[in-house]
Every structure is written in structure tokens, then in C-alpha cells.
Design an enzyme around this catalytic site. Structure first.
Site, mmCIF file in Angstrom:
data_model
loop_
_atom_site.group_PDB
_atom_site.id
_atom_site.type_symbol
_atom_site.label_atom_id
_atom_site.label_comp_id
_atom_site.label_asym_id
_atom_site.label_seq_id
_atom_site.Cartn_x
_atom_site.Cartn_y
_atom_site.Cartn_z
ATOM 1 N N ASP A 1 -2.356 -9.828 9.037
ATOM 2 C CA ASP A 1 -1.715 -10.572 7.956
ATOM 3 C C ASP A 1 -0.374 -11.227 8.313
ATOM 4 O O ASP A 1 -0.146 -12.396 7.949
ATOM 5 C CB ASP A 1 -1.553 -9.691 6.712
ATOM 6 C CG ASP A 1 -2.871 -9.098 6.261
ATOM 7 O OD1 ASP A 1 -3.515 -8.431 7.094
ATOM 8 O OD2 ASP A 1 -3.242 -9.287 5.094
ATOM 9 N N ASP B 1 -0.712 -5.078 6.245
ATOM 10 C CA ASP B 1 -1.684 -5.969 5.605
ATOM 11 C C ASP B 1 -1.345 -6.177 4.133
ATOM 12 O O ASP B 1 -0.640 -5.388 3.526
ATOM 13 C CB ASP B 1 -3.090 -5.380 5.716
ATOM 14 C CG ASP B 1 -3.173 -4.003 5.094
ATOM 15 O OD1 ASP B 1 -2.242 -3.198 5.309
ATOM 16 O OD2 ASP B 1 -4.148 -3.715 4.378
ATOM 17 N N GLU B 2 -1.856 -7.250 3.613
ATOM 18 C CA GLU B 2 -1.801 -7.536 2.175
ATOM 19 C C GLU B 2 -0.397 -7.381 1.582
ATOM 20 O O GLU B 2 -0.177 -6.674 0.605
ATOM 21 C CB GLU B 2 -2.817 -6.627 1.435
ATOM 22 C CG GLU B 2 -4.233 -6.863 1.958
ATOM 23 C CD GLU B 2 -5.298 -6.062 1.218
ATOM 24 O OE1 GLU B 2 -6.352 -6.650 0.918
ATOM 25 O OE2 GLU B 2 -5.079 -4.866 0.954
ATOM 26 N N VAL B 3 0.532 -8.066 2.205
ATOM 27 C CA VAL B 3 1.902 -8.105 1.681
ATOM 28 C C VAL B 3 1.964 -9.213 0.631
ATOM 29 O O VAL B 3 2.242 -10.367 0.948
ATOM 30 C CB VAL B 3 2.911 -8.381 2.815
ATOM 31 C CG1 VAL B 3 4.333 -8.380 2.278
ATOM 32 C CG2 VAL B 3 2.747 -7.360 3.927
ATOM 33 N N HIS C 1 0.815 -1.232 0.000
ATOM 34 C CA HIS C 1 0.000 0.000 0.000
ATOM 35 C C HIS C 1 0.845 1.277 0.000
ATOM 36 O O HIS C 1 0.500 2.255 0.655
ATOM 37 C CB HIS C 1 -0.935 0.015 1.226
ATOM 38 C CG HIS C 1 -2.000 -1.042 1.174
ATOM 39 N ND1 HIS C 1 -3.169 -0.875 0.494
ATOM 40 C CD2 HIS C 1 -2.032 -2.289 1.715
ATOM 41 C CE1 HIS C 1 -3.913 -1.975 0.620
ATOM 42 N NE2 HIS C 1 -3.249 -2.853 1.348
#
Lengths: 541, 541
Positions: free
Chosen positions: A349, A297-299, A227
Site C-alpha cells: 500500500d 496496509d489499508e491506511v 488495523h
């Protein structure tokens, strides 16, 4: 709903203009502000007076145990208060801390109601109250769409009426970087949408101060390593170049939809960590809360996988998989944060990826089958709890995900400890968070999307577990909606009907008529008039 | 999108303050209003000027074929126009009627844009334009929640920017009767939520006038025989008493969820029809449109079935089933309406029940599998078309039914003739209607729910069938959203991003800062300041 509330049918009246608020701690801005707001909120209905036939409450005595007024609210601070409307014509409000006074005065403003004869009424009442969960937060996202400061201040205001106590400010993301770093001003200059879509240092200070006056902590999130597209606009060296067409294609090449040309922070460079240390040094200094939110998050590993330099570095570091890369990055960032003296919150995550983080980490559960994840939130809670981390639940409370009808019922029905019968695991839940991601919203619709839907979550987080009858709560919610509407927030309806003598835009109808009243005006207008008058005074004075 | 649009890359500039609008029909309020709005909308961006290096358009010549200005728009009126930005430094707008002028000037206001150097630009352009469908309507519901007049006027304003040409005003329903009947004032007195939730005669006149100025017809709906609970508050004799506990239980007894105590108009009494005749005489006289909407949806038979007097009456009338009762009621009401000289629209339900109505009836298709009905709207269209009725499609365009994300894609993808390959049946489609039922909305959220989602439907109804690429339309929609935002409507975002230098509530931020400008203030505030200054002048003058 208070933890304990015993009203009787005995009625008192009061006059919000003349009633005296007597705190035993004077000169405290937080208490003074709360008194002013309480008085103002009670008097919002024009044309209401005290009832000449009822005993009048003339004094509100406020006692606060811990008399410190400086400083910002902290997670462990008590918000407990006791409030009684007693037969000696006084109201007694006592609290452990100034934050309890804020909560108690909000409750008091909600206890006063208007009779059909347009008089103020309050029942004889005894309340003992405290929150069930310490951390009751609302997350806003100012990166997908910019939110003006006036909208953020309205959100903070409305949060306090619901007794939320944390604003989680997801301030930057891929789409834009509106935050004004002093150390790296270029992050904003090149990362914000436009010069109009930027916060200033004084905006940030204003938001922190207004939140403090309401007993609301502000926790900023600077989400890495994913992000971060907007960060790369000014600091391309921070971001891993992706080799989307293999070695021949070279770096900075996308491979949609796997990854873009630059996707995620570059974990192999020491410059990355020195940059983050400088940035977070500023953030930790500027935000008074003990916690900051590190995101994580969302790596998605696809870009790292595509980059031959990362591959070579992993061999040097003897990393067997990308979770180890993530772990390395997480550890470095957490160490930086700890050295800066800050506690931290992350999204779940890294834990899902079997990354081990410090046991002090507060983990937010955001995954749910409703968010296109496979498992219900209970599975995720159980998984993280069994590793011993303290948790916040946000997964079932994504207010941006809209459905038609009475969705407040679902929010209200959530019991955050309902993932285990083990009291030790249940005790790891320190609170919850309503999230409103901004892909499809901004100042035009965020307030009516937030309220009163967020109020259902606020009650779940404040009130006792046993307070769970939605049919009863529905009417409290509707009342809270109308109350908020009267206080200036465009809360949307949750059932057919109306809000007494006041609806949204009624003022405009009346303004268009012959009687322009004070009620027509917002703060901005009054301020402008003040400026105008002051300018006139200067010119002709 | 216009039916034909040929822009070139040749650029002109203009100055909205000095440009001259020269209609060949002078003194026509509709044209004067449209000119004023066009000039105002072009100049909304502060600090923009004409470009000194470009040829300047100094004159807009307006030619209108049918020079009648009196009167209200009608379904068959032409809205066609031709617009050209020509190399003699003039813009030529020609139209068949004043309504075409209104549409053309709206288009012109959208053709002017701002360069990065803050100058006004317009490309050399030739447009030939006309609507694909005659009837492009938006339905609002002021019974489930009251909408203030200022909100209705904003809706009418925004409708005209989307070239909608009909406001279908579902003004009363079970929940409330806010309409001010002069013949039966008690309908409102006892049927409105409160005295604050009522329209006045002058409100109705204002709405009709403002709609006319924008080429928008207003069609009121007084829905019977169902949806009439609020009518019964003042006229209980109109409503069939239900015998919910059988003959022993007597009349006015509910049997939930089948029916309430009083549910539906009583079709057996002559007093019903004399009442309706008087009411509709007033409605037809007060609303200038050729059509009124008679409702007739959701005629559930359960209450009629429960009532022994209805049963006996049916025997006398030799009615074999309840569809014959419905047919009897429909015929009587349609005859009344025809004798009053009005055309009428109904919801599809009587046709579904095999009731035969007059062939002049315009039937609105509202049932769809998305509305909890079994069949997709195409089945319903085909069914009604085969009976030869003219139709409006609203089923897939219920804007109150919200889902997360880019739902404008679904609205845009609807092709109203896509229920048959028979051109004769397709020709029965005279238009479509976006509906926004008000169970969960009011002035707080209706504008951001309507726009820009309604704009997708408006383009479907105006533009050619072949204009159907949603990826292209998406950017037009986003532009229209930002345009509407600048004009004062809180249109919600449909994708990540921003609207140039203007977002919702930016004004309030600037008001709080040091540079208070005119743009900061709403009308109410200016009025208040004026009053304040005037008071000061009096005091110190």
C-alpha cells in the site's frame, strides 16, 4: 516435484524400524528431529513390513557441508540437497546445510511407498533438488479468530511436508491483540478477546522452536498504522481521535462507514514513536528472524482528515497531502526498525500511495481484481518492480476466498514472474505467500481450507517454472492430501475417490469397536497418560 | 425460534445434576435419551453451579399425550410441545407425542445459560411451539466420498439440535456402492471403493437407532436409472451397453462426454425389474420409514439412443420418444415400490420430462440457476405444483456449493412458498432439504461445511414465515454455532469474534500444558488410559 528426479524401475525394500540413519553431523537437534519424523512417517501404515524378495536398503548416509546446527534458518540459507538410492544398498543424502537435510528427509519419506502385498518399496532414484524461490511463506491471522497453539503447530508441521519455509504470523489486528508483550502486557490484557484467547511467552517460544526444527522461519506482523483498534483498548493515546461530526462534534466520534471513533495510529505525537520503539525492541529481540513484518496496509486517510490537530500539524510540517503523512510515519517506523537491526516486509500500500520506502524493503503484492481491487496482480507487480523493490506475491493465493470445485487449478496456474518479460524485473520476485485471513475461519476449518490447496502453491514456489501441467500435478496433490491425512491433518478431498485404507475419523469408528489401538491416540492423550502414570508413581512409589 | 415465546425478566437457577426430570411416560428409551442429553448439554460448561440467591427449579414435569413409545417417527407425527418455566419452581413440558418431548427438551437445553458469576440461569418463560413444515431434511452423499459411521452419527446429533427431522441418505451412486445388501452382497463387494469403504448391517442399524432416539427419520436413496455405474460392477446385465461408435463399434463403447461405455439402467429387460424388486424388498423391510427415495434424476438419453436393441424394443413397445422410456421405467419401479407397501420421493427430473408419476409421489425441486440450470427454483416449483404434486425444496440449499463470506444470509432469505400467490399451490410444499453433495468433501470438512450454515435452513423450515430478520437471526446462528462447538461439532465461524471460554482444539492446548483435566480427553484416550492402568494393575498387582 524435485528439480531433477531420475527414478528407475529397480526396486529396493527397507524396514523403517531397523534402517540406520547415519549423519556425519551428530548431536544436531534439527537433524535428529528430521530423522525421527522421517522414520515415523514411513511407518505410519500399520502391518507393512520389508519385502523378503527384494534387496534391502539398510543405511541412510547423511552428509552436510555446513556443519553449524545452532541458529535459525535465514532467507539466504541453502535448502539444496541430493538424494540417491544406490545399488550398494544405501541411500545417500547430501546437503549444503541442515535445512537441506530436513528437505531431503521429507522427500525421502515421500519416496517410500507400500506394495499391494503390504511391503515397503523404494525405487532406485537420483534426485538433485533446490527451491526455485527463497521465500515460500504461509500467512495465518490470529486476530479475527484466535488459533489454538495446537492448531498452529499442526500448520507448521504440514507446512514442512510442503517445504514451505516461512510462517508469516499476522498476530494482531483491529479485532484482538492476543500477543503477550512483556513491555506492554496491557496490550494483551485489554486487547485480547478474553483471557482464554491469549498466547503466553512459552507458547511463542514453543512455536519458534517447532518451526526451527522444520527449517521454517517465523515472521511476526505488527500491522500499523491502520488495523490497530485493539491496541487502543489499553493505549488510547496511540490512536488518532476521529472528529466524525466536524469541529462542533469534538473528538472520538465515528462517521461510518468512512471511519470509526478511533481508527488509525496518531502520527503526530512523539509518544507514538517512543512506544513503537519499545514494542519493536522487544519483538526484534524475541523473534530470531532477520525480518519483521510492519504491515502498513489499508491506511485510509478519512480519520486523519477529520482531525483538526492533524491538519494543524500538517501545516507545521509543511505536508501537502496525506501521502506525506503516511510517508512520515513509514519513515519513522522504518528508521526505528533499522536502528533495532531488523529487516522488514510491508504490504504494497505505501508504494501505491507514492510513499518512498527504503530500498531494502521487501514488498508483498496482495491486490488483485479478485480481492475487489481494480487491477490484476500483474499490474501491481509491474508497478512495484519498476520502482526497484524486491517482492513477494500473495494476491492470487488468498486461501480464505473459497469457491466451489477445483480451485487448486487456479493457484497452480499462477506464474509469479508473468508480469513482465524483463529478466531484471523478474529477478525482483523473491517468493510468494499463501494467505489465509481469519474472518470466517478458526481451528474448526482452517486445516481443511489450507490443505491440500496450499500444496498447489507450495509446488509452484519450489519446483521449476516448467513443471506446470495441472493434470499431472492433480494426482501428486491427491497423493499429498492422502499422505497428510495419514499424518493427522484433515486435508479435504480435491476429487471423487478415497485414500486407500485410511480416511478421516476411521480411527473413531475402530475405537468405538473392540480394538483400541495406539493409532487412536493423539499426542495430548499420550502426554496425559504419562502425567497420570507419573502421578501414580509418585503417590504409590 | 419457537412459534410463540414469552420470556420475562424473572430469573430462576437450577442444578443440572440434581434437577429431577419426571415424565408421565416412564421406561421410554426416546424420552430417557432426551433427558440424558438435555442434562448433559446443560452441564457442559465446567465450573458452573446453581445461584444461591435465586429461586431454584427443582423439577421438570413432562406430560405426553400419545403414550406410545415403540416405533419410528413418521411424517404426520406431531412435534408440537409447550414449555413453561413457572413460579412454582417447576418446568412443565407437555407434548402430543414423544417426538414433541424430544424437541421440547432440546429447546430447554438452549434456554439455560450461564451468568458472569458462573451460575445457571433460566428466565420465566412460556413457549408454544410446533414446526411450520413437516419435512425438514438434510441429505448426505456417501458415494462420492465415504463417510465414517462416527461422522454420520455426529451429523445426526447436530441435526437434532437444529430440529431437523429427516436424514436423506444418498447412499450409493456411480462412484461407489458402500451399502451392505444382504440379498445382493456382491453389489457392495464389487461396488464399494475398498473393503474399508463399506457399511455393515450393524452400522445401518446403529444409524437407524440413533436417528430414532432423536426423532429423525432415515430415508435411503437408491438412485436409478442413472447414477448406477457402481451397480454394474457386480451386475453388468443391469446397465444399458452404450454403442458409442455406432453399429460397427459394437456395445460397451463410450462416447465422451455424451456417455460412458455403460451409463444407465437397462429398461427393456424383465431381469432388471425382478432384480429391483428383490433389492427394494430388502430396503423397504430394513428401513422403517414409510418413504424411500427412488432418485430418478439426470436420466440422460444419449446411451439409450445409441443402443440398437433399445431402438428396436421401443418400436415393439410403440414408444415415440425417450420420455416414454423413462415413463415406462418410472411406472415399473413405482409399481414395485407400491406393491412393497412403501411411499416414495423422487427428484424433479421425470416431471420435467413430462413423465407422469403417481400423485402420491413427493417431488424434490433441486434445479436452480445456481446449479447451472436456466431457471430459478421458483419456476420449477410452479411447474411441478401446477401438476398437483407435493414438493420439497432443496435447490437453493446446496451446502456443498461454497462461496466466501456470509452465505447463510442467502439460505435464510429463501421463502419456500414464494413461487406463487395461490394458497392451494403453496400448500403443496411439505418441507425442504439442505443437500451436501460429496464430490469435494468427506469427514475432514463436512461438519464445518454443514454447520452453522444448515442451521439457517433449519430455522427457515421450523419457524414462522414472519421470522425472517437476518440481522437478528445472525446472532442466534452465532450462538447456535458456539453451542454446537461446545457439544463437539467443529462448526465454522460466521463472523469475527469468539465463543466465550471454549474454542475448537482448546482441549489439546490444555492437554499440552500443566493442568490435564478430564475435559482434555476424548473417549479413545480415556479408554486407552483405562487399558494402560489395568495392564499396570495386572503387572504390579
Amino acid at each position: 516435484m524435485p528439480q531433477s528426479w531420475s527414478p528407475t524401475s529397480k526396486l529396493y525394500t527397507l524396514d523403517p524400524d531397523s534402517i540406520s540413519f547415519d549423519p556425519d553431523l551428530t548431536g544436531c537437534d534439527v537433524i535428529e528431529h528430521a530423522i525421527e519424523e522421517c522414520r515415523r512417517h514411513i511407518s505410519l501404515n500399520a502391518g507393512v513390513a520389508k519385502d523378503p524378495d527384494l534387496p534391502e536398503v539398510e543405511r541412510i548416509q547423511i552428509q552436510v557441508e555446513d556443519q553449524s546446527c545452532e541458529g535459525y534458518p535465514k532467507m539466504e540459507d541453502s535448502e539444496a540437497y541430493e538424494l540417491s538410492v544406490e545399488d550398494n544398498y544405501e541411500i545417500l543424502l547430501s546437503a549444503d546445510s541442515i535445512w537441506g537435510v530436513v528437505r531431503g528427509l521429507e522427500t525421502l519419506s515421500q519416496l517410500v511407498y507400500t506394495s499391494e502385498q503390504n511391503t515397503y518399496l523404494i525405487n532406485e532414484t537420483t534426485i538433485e533438488d533446490f527451491p526455485r524461490f527463497q521465500h515460500r511463506s504461509l500467512m495465518i491471522d490470529t486476530a479475527r479468530h484466535f488459533l489454538s497453539v495446537s492448531v498452529i503447530l499442526k500448520i507448521i508441521d504440514a507446512m514442512s511436508w510442503d517445504k514451505f519455509n516461512v510462517l508469516h504470523w499476522h498476530v494482531v489486528d483491529d479485532q484482538s491483540f492476543p500477543y503477550p508483550s512483556r513491555t506492554f502486557p496491557e496490550l494483551q490484557e485489554k486487547g485480547a478477546y478474553t483471557p482464554y484467547h491469549m498466547y503466553t511467552q512459552s507458547d511463542v517460544t514453543l512455536i519458534l522452536n517447532e518451526a526451527r526444527l522444520r527449517g521454517i522461519r517465523v515472521i511476526p506482523e505488527f500491522d500499523t498504522p491502520g488495523h490497530t483498534w485493539s491496541w487502543g483498548q489499553s493505549h488510547p493515546e496511540l490512536i488518532t481521535p476521529c472528529w466524525g461530526k466536524g469541529l462542533e462534534g469534538g473528538p472520538n466520534v465515528p462517521n461510518f462507514p468512512e471511519h470509526g471513533a478511533e481508527e488509525i495510529v496518531n502520527p503526530m505525537l512523539e509518544t507514538t514513536y517512543s512506544f513503537l520503539e519499545e514494542l519493536f525492541r522487544e519483538i526484534v529481540a524475541d523473534f530470531p528472524d532477520e525480518y519483521i513484518h510492519l504491515g502498513m496496509d489499508e491506511v485510509y486517510y478519512a480519520c486523519w482528515k477529520s482531525n483538526p490537530n492533524i491538519t494543524q500539524w500538517m501545516e507545521e510540517m509543511e505536508f501537502g497531502d496525506y501521502a506525506e503523512v503516511e510517508q512520515y510515519y513509514s519513515n519513522r517506523l522504518i528508521n526505528i526498525t533499522e536502528e533495532l537491526g531488523s529487516k522488514y516486509i510491508i504490504w504494497q500500500d505505501p508504494i501505491d500511495n507514492n510513499v518512498t520506502v527504503d530500498m531494502n524493503t521487501l514488498v508483498t503484492i496482495w491486490k488483485d481484481s479478485k480481492n475487489n481491487q481494480d487491477d490484476p496482480w500483474q499490474m501491481h507487480m509491474e508497478h512495484v518492480a519498476k520502482k526497484g523493490y524486491k517482492m513477494l506475491l500473495s494476491a492470487p493465493w488468498y486461501l480464505n476466498v473459497i469457491t466451489y470445485g477445483e480451485d487448486f487449478r487456479e493457484y497452480y496456474a499462477i506464474e509469479p514472474t508473468n508480469f513482465t518479460t524483463d529478466p531484471e524485473l523478474q529477478a525482483l520476485v523473491v517468493g510468494g505467500e499463501a494467505c489465509i485471513w481469519a474472518e470466517y475461519l478458526d481451528g474448526t476449518n482452517i486445516l481443511s481450507l489450507l490443505w491440500p490447496r496450499a500444496s498447489a502453491i507450495a509446488e509452484r514456489l519450489w519446483s521449476a517454472k516448467e513443471v506446470n501441467d495441472i493434470e499431472e500435478a492433480k494426482y501428486r496433490l491427491d497423493q499429498q492430501r492422502c499422505r497428510m491425512l495419514r499424518r493427522g491433518i484433515p486435508t479435504k478431498p480435491i476429487m471423487n475417490g478415497y485414500c486407500g485404507d485410511y480416511e478421516w475419523e476411521f480411527d473413531e469408528d475402530h475405537a468405538a469397536g473392540s480394538s483400541a489401538s495406539d493409532a487412536v491416540l493423539g499426542h495430548g492423550a499420550l502426554l496425559f497418560c504419562a502425567l497420570l502414570l507419573s502421578a501414580i508413581a509418585h503417590r504409590f512409589g
